[in-house]
Scaffold this motif. Structure first.
Motif, PDB file in Angstrom:
ATOM      1  N   PRO A 245      25.225  15.853  -3.625  1.00  0.00           N
ATOM      2  CA  PRO A 245      24.434  16.598  -2.681  1.00  0.00           C
ATOM      3  C   PRO A 245      23.362  17.120  -3.095  1.00  0.00           C
ATOM      4  O   PRO A 245      22.346  17.294  -2.003  1.00  0.00           O
ATOM      5  N   ARG A 246      23.092  17.896  -4.028  1.00  0.00           N
ATOM      6  CA  ARG A 246      21.808  18.432  -4.384  1.00  0.00           C
ATOM      7  C   ARG A 246      20.732  17.386  -4.728  1.00  0.00           C
ATOM      8  O   ARG A 246      19.550  17.771  -4.431  1.00  0.00           O
ATOM      9  N   THR A 247      20.878  16.296  -5.229  1.00  0.00           N
ATOM     10  CA  THR A 247      20.111  15.137  -5.480  1.00  0.00           C
ATOM     11  C   THR A 247      19.687  14.686  -4.055  1.00  0.00           C
ATOM     12  O   THR A 247      18.402  14.527  -3.860  1.00  0.00           O
ATOM     13  N   LEU A 248      20.411  14.491  -3.446  1.00  0.00           N
ATOM     14  CA  LEU A 248      20.280  14.327  -1.782  1.00  0.00           C
ATOM     15  C   LEU A 248      19.176  15.364  -0.858  1.00  0.00           C
ATOM     16  O   LEU A 248      18.273  14.826  -0.329  1.00  0.00           O
ATOM     17  N   HIS A 249      19.591  16.587  -1.413  1.00  0.00           N
ATOM     18  CA  HIS A 249      18.795  17.612  -0.927  1.00  0.00           C
ATOM     19  C   HIS A 249      17.308  17.552  -1.222  1.00  0.00           C
ATOM     20  O   HIS A 249      16.130  17.343  -0.318  1.00  0.00           O
ATOM     21  N   ALA A 250      17.078  17.280  -2.470  1.00  0.00           N
ATOM     22  CA  ALA A 250      15.768  17.040  -3.226  1.00  0.00           C
ATOM     23  C   ALA A 250      14.906  15.904  -2.409  1.00  0.00           C
ATOM     24  O   ALA A 250      13.810  15.729  -2.119  1.00  0.00           O
ATOM     25  N   LEU A 251      15.936  14.771  -2.334  1.00  0.00           N
ATOM     26  CA  LEU A 251      15.379  13.602  -1.853  1.00  0.00           C
ATOM     27  C   LEU A 251      14.899  13.803  -0.601  1.00  0.00           C
ATOM     28  O   LEU A 251      13.733  13.319  -0.017  1.00  0.00           O
ATOM     29  N   ASN A 252      15.502  14.567   0.434  1.00  0.00           N
ATOM     30  CA  ASN A 252      15.412  14.580   1.953  1.00  0.00           C
ATOM     31  C   ASN A 252      13.976  15.565   2.003  1.00  0.00           C
ATOM     32  O   ASN A 252      13.264  15.539   2.800  1.00  0.00           O
ATOM     33  N   GLU A 253      13.994  16.472   1.061  1.00  0.00           N
ATOM     34  CA  GLU A 253      12.731  17.505   0.999  1.00  0.00           C
ATOM     35  C   GLU A 253      11.670  16.833   0.540  1.00  0.00           C
ATOM     36  O   GLU A 253      10.436  17.114   1.147  1.00  0.00           O
ATOM     37  N   ALA A 254      11.787  16.230  -0.111  1.00  0.00           N
ATOM     38  CA  ALA A 254      10.510  15.108  -0.781  1.00  0.00           C
ATOM     39  C   ALA A 254       9.891  14.328   0.449  1.00  0.00           C
ATOM     40  O   ALA A 254       8.749  14.148   0.760  1.00  0.00           O
ATOM     41  N   LYS A 255      10.964  13.558   1.281  1.00  0.00           N
ATOM     42  CA  LYS A 255      10.634  12.762   2.371  1.00  0.00           C
ATOM     43  C   LYS A 255       9.880  13.684   3.487  1.00  0.00           C
ATOM     44  O   LYS A 255       8.988  13.240   4.058  1.00  0.00           O
ATOM     45  N   ALA A 256      10.526  14.935   3.650  1.00  0.00           N
ATOM     46  CA  ALA A 256      10.142  15.655   4.693  1.00  0.00           C
ATOM     47  C   ALA A 256       8.768  16.183   4.453  1.00  0.00           C
ATOM     48  O   ALA A 256       7.776  16.428   5.323  1.00  0.00           O
ATOM     49  N   ALA A 257       8.371  16.328   3.305  1.00  0.00           N
ATOM     50  CA  ALA A 257       6.764  16.618   2.648  1.00  0.00           C
ATOM     51  C   ALA A 257       6.088  15.644   2.631  1.00  0.00           C
ATOM     52  O   ALA A 257       4.916  15.704   2.409  1.00  0.00           O
ATOM     53  N   GLY A 258       6.390  14.378   3.137  1.00  0.00           N
ATOM     54  CA  GLY A 258       5.367  13.038   3.272  1.00  0.00           C
ATOM     55  C   GLY A 258       5.501  12.195   2.285  1.00  0.00           C
ATOM     56  O   GLY A 258       4.662  11.151   2.224  1.00  0.00           O
ATOM     57  N   PHE A 259       6.466  12.314   1.384  1.00  0.00           N
ATOM     58  CA  PHE A 259       6.606  11.408   0.272  1.00  0.00           C
ATOM     59  C   PHE A 259       7.642  10.292   0.527  1.00  0.00           C
ATOM     60  O   PHE A 259       8.860  10.334   0.137  1.00  0.00           O
TER      61      PHE A 259
END
Length: 356
Positions: A245-259
């Protein structure tokens, strides 16, 4: 779909593509679900370095983050204890003043006052009233003395507690320094030949042309530690499999930041954090993993690496690898070269993220 079934599907697809290429035909069109050859290139060398080095870096980073959290808690406890000690000393001063007033009153009235008060009465009722009054005075004096003694004992306890926290703080600081040295020594041994050249390019490799966005923090335990997690949620990237779940959170936050360029997380049959669901590879190019990133692709990787580093506390970052450099929470950017010397193992075509 189970990981074994995914592996079987990918093997079958690769066989079809290989047969097609050997026959001199073009690969199948969009109906074929297999990633492109560029996307598969990173699987040749998952994280660079060696399994022993990656295990050493993981242990060092985890130990550093745990000690950092313990240090923060120790400092907070010191502040609380110091405030409590200050309050106790103020109470001690007030009670000392009260006892001094009682002692002064006793000195001025003399020790015979009790007997004279009891004998100087006109009736039995008056006698009983005076006895009751004296009992109250004695009780107040005893209570004042007892409270004074209790505050003195509390001061001793609070002082010892503060001293114990100071020792704990020094212990955690020493442990953080030890973990920092552990990580840096491991990298020194692994990258001795490449250190001089890579260190000179470190600033350029990790520079950014934009301000990093603020990531939402991943959930923590009440004490501030990271909860234990397993590879329990579906990997939304083309790699399929599972991630934490923590990896998914980091992935989603990166996408939300435009990556939002190509990403691959889970990978079975390799070492490091990928098979544990705790790592993702972010391609610098829009369509997958190719050669060395240049121009805008390299700037994209620089910005992504900067975002992950700037939000390391929020995302529970263990380390970030990009363009022959590795960022550790204890040591910042250090040189890091892959054993194979290709874009994948040197991480010149993708940014690697490992989380706690």
């Amino acid at each position: 779909m189970a990981p074994a079934r995914h592996r079987a599907t990918r093997v079958a697809i690769l066989i079809i593509v290989a047969l097609t290429l050997s026959a001199g035909l073009a690969p199948a069109g969009p109906a074929v679900a297999a990633p492109s050859a560029r996307q598969n290139a990173v699987t040749d060398d998952p994280e660079g370095g060696t399994p022993a080095l990656r295990a050493e870096l993981e242990a060092a980073s985890k130990g550093y983050l745990d000690a950092k959290r313990a240090l923060t808690e120790s400092v907070q406890r010191q502040q609380q204890l110091a405030a409590q000690l200050k309050t106790t000393k103020a109470e001690h001063a007030e009670r000392t003043k009260l006892v001094e007033q009682i002692a002064d009153q006793t000195y001025r009235t003399g020790p015979l006052r009790t007997a004279s008060v009891l004998l100087d009465n006109t009736s039995s009722a008056d006698f009983l009233d005076r006895v009751t009054g004296l009992e109250g005075v004695v009780a107040n004096e005893n209570r004042a003395l007892q409270e004074l003694q209790e505050t003195q004992e509390q001061i001793v306890q609070d002082t010892r507690a503060v001293e114990a926290e100071i020792i704990e703080q020094r212990k955690q600081e020493a442990l953080m320094a030890k973990r920092k040295e552990q990580a840096e020594n491991a990298l020194t041994v692994a990258n001795e030949k490449a250190r001089a050249a890579a260190a000179a390019a470190a600033a350029a490799n990790t520079s950014t042309t934009q301000s990093s966005a603020q990531a939402a923090p991943a959930p923590r335990n009440p004490d501030g530690s990271w909860p234990a997690e397993t590879c329990s949620v579906n990997d939304p990237t083309p790699a399929n499999g599972c991630i934490t779940p923590r990896t998914l959170h980091a992935l989603n936050e990166a996408k939300a930041a435009g990556f939002t360029r190509y990403v691959s997380c889970f990978r079975s049959g390799s070492s490091g954090e990928h098979p544990k669901g705790r790592a993702c590879d972010f391609a610098a190019q829009p369509d997958g993993f190719g050669g060395d990133a240049t121009g805008g692709d390299r700037t994209y990787g620089n910005n992504l690496a900067a975002f992950l580093v700037d939000n390391a506390d929020e995302l529970a970052v263990l380390y970030v690898i990009w363009y022959r450099q590795i960022w550790l929470p204890s040591s910042g950017w250090q040189s890091y070269s892959g054993a194979a010397g290709d874009p994948s193992s040197d991480h010149t075509n993708h940014v690697h993220l490992s989380v706690y």
